[in-house]
Design an enzyme around this catalytic site. Sequence first.
Site, PDB file in Angstrom:
ATOM      1  N   HIS A 160       4.845   5.323  29.389  1.00  0.00           N
ATOM      2  CA  HIS A 160       5.380   5.676  28.064  1.00  0.00           C
ATOM      3  C   HIS A 160       4.299   5.653  26.990  1.00  0.00           C
ATOM      4  O   HIS A 160       4.574   5.425  25.820  1.00  0.00           O
ATOM      5  CB  HIS A 160       6.539   4.743  27.658  1.00  0.00           C
ATOM      6  CG  HIS A 160       7.546   4.525  28.742  1.00  0.00           C
ATOM      7  ND1 HIS A 160       8.668   5.314  28.900  1.00  0.00           N
ATOM      8  CD2 HIS A 160       7.572   3.633  29.765  1.00  0.00           C
ATOM      9  CE1 HIS A 160       9.356   4.895  29.947  1.00  0.00           C
ATOM     10  NE2 HIS A 160       8.713   3.884  30.505  1.00  0.00           N
ATOM     11  N   SER A 281     -16.843  20.430  12.145  1.00  0.00           N
ATOM     12  CA  SER A 281     -15.941  21.054  11.188  1.00  0.00           C
ATOM     13  C   SER A 281     -16.781  21.591  10.032  1.00  0.00           C
ATOM     14  O   SER A 281     -17.770  20.981   9.641  1.00  0.00           O
ATOM     15  CB  SER A 281     -14.946  20.014  10.672  1.00  0.00           C
ATOM     16  OG  SER A 281     -14.454  20.395   9.398  1.00  0.00           O
ATOM     17  N   LYS A 287     -16.714  15.149  11.386  1.00  0.00           N
ATOM     18  CA  LYS A 287     -15.920  15.526  12.558  1.00  0.00           C
ATOM     19  C   LYS A 287     -16.763  15.912  13.773  1.00  0.00           C
ATOM     20  O   LYS A 287     -17.782  16.567  13.655  1.00  0.00           O
ATOM     21  CB  LYS A 287     -14.999  16.716  12.225  1.00  0.00           C
ATOM     22  CG  LYS A 287     -13.864  16.389  11.285  1.00  0.00           C
ATOM     23  CD  LYS A 287     -12.877  15.372  11.842  1.00  0.00           C
ATOM     24  CE  LYS A 287     -12.041  15.915  12.955  1.00  0.00           C
ATOM     25  NZ  LYS A 287     -11.038  16.876  12.489  1.00  0.00           N
ATOM     26  N   GLU A 294      -9.435  20.821  24.508  1.00  0.00           N
ATOM     27  CA  GLU A 294      -8.332  21.419  23.733  1.00  0.00           C
ATOM     28  C   GLU A 294      -8.070  22.855  24.158  1.00  0.00           C
ATOM     29  O   GLU A 294      -6.924  23.291  24.294  1.00  0.00           O
ATOM     30  CB  GLU A 294      -8.662  21.403  22.238  1.00  0.00           C
ATOM     31  CG  GLU A 294      -8.591  20.035  21.592  1.00  0.00           C
ATOM     32  CD  GLU A 294      -9.023  20.129  20.130  1.00  0.00           C
ATOM     33  OE1 GLU A 294      -8.148  20.344  19.281  1.00  0.00           O
ATOM     34  OE2 GLU A 294     -10.225  20.014  19.856  1.00  0.00           O
TER      35      GLU A 294
END
Length: 467
Positions: A160, A281, A287, A294
Amino acid sequence: MSQATNQSWGGRFSEPTDAFVARFTASVTFDQRLARQDIQGSIAHATMLARVGVLTDDERDTIITGLTEIQGEIERGEFNWSVPLEDVHMNIEARLTDKIGITGKKLHTGRSRNDQVATDIRLFMRDEIDVIEVELKRLRKGMIELADREAETIMPGFTHLQTAQPVTFGHHLLAWQEMLARDHERLLDCRKRVNVMPLGAAALAGTTYPIDRHVSAELLGFDRPTENSLDAVSDRDFAIEFTSFASILLMHLSRMSEELVLWTSAQFNFIDLPDRFCTGSSIMPQKKNPDVPELVRGKTGRVYGHLMALLTLMKSQPLAYNKDNQEDKEPLFDTVDTVRDCLKAFADMVPAIEPKKASMYEAARRGFSTATDLADYLVRKGVAFRDAHEIVGQSVAYGLKTEKDLSEMSLDELKQFSATIEQDVFDVLTLEGSVAARNHIGGTAPNQVRAAAQRAREALAALKAGA
Ligand code: ARG
């Protein structure tokens, strides 16, 4: 190129094809990707026709020389693809006739574009499966070696997405490897059904020429000719099977990607990915984004889409060949490209994963991950499991209040909950003790992880040796 009626089938037509219809029905813009396999199939067909006496040896040689030259023209980018000639098959055949005259027109004896295209796709799939398999093996190998190196690295295991029990990072990596091992089996199983030859089925019923399909099958490296001509020209379930292999593989890669993305975040801070797999970024200078995982996660969607497209394409199609089947190519080509690229990205990236061991260890230590070990300890001392569960629950509640992990409590603190607890409890409350105790096949103990890595290595090597 003229808009006249196609020379290959124009005989019974009284007006030229509508210009839009010619474009709408043409496939050459995408099926030219099958040119190499189309020529390979044609050379085998001509060779077989000469073997059975339908072509002379001279005719065969002229055809093969012409096709080989055309192959060169295509490779050098000199070939002039024509939309009015519809598809890759008729483009190559027309060019052959340009080059060698009347003999070129004899190549199509005893075959149809229906068995020709089915043969081309199977040759193409076989080639691509072999390329994909190389990348899959490279990924599995890298994963097994990383798992072996990280056999003792402790991290929290989750259910979980809540801290559950400590595991080793090597064990987690070998879980991924098991998924890929099953995908590998599926790929090789699919290859068996791809490697069967439709050539000779002709349009749908076979041909009146004395062809020898075993000769062409052997020349093309197929395991055998297909059993039924109607099935041979219409079947595309091998493409669906490949795309379903690809969907399951991408589903697995998307799960791995998701974990990599989570783990690189500041909140988890479990791993670092080298800069070459990440981007920055344009607005936030701090970043470093895990773009590769992804993007693999994102590409899963298009492969599922292709599977649905192919299933729907084949649904309710009557026997035998229907033009619908021309729609099989673009989904298949994109699936092949996506799978190959995603596997390459993963095979390059996985060995470069840098685990942040101290941070993983700290996360495992914080979440009461050895609570089950304490319960098991009490059971070994004669407490019933349900009572043990209750005792540990109270200890955890105390830990939450005092901000202490179980291993940080003193013996006196622990004894408040059960008098049976003694000094030896600390052997099981440590993370090292917890993982070492799961010492059976399939368990997370470091020596089990090393043994499992060795078995995985051997299974992979045996695949290589086998057929
Ligand atoms: N371009 C066609 C395809 O990809 C080749 C076979 C066409 N056959 C036919 N009879 N129209 O399926």
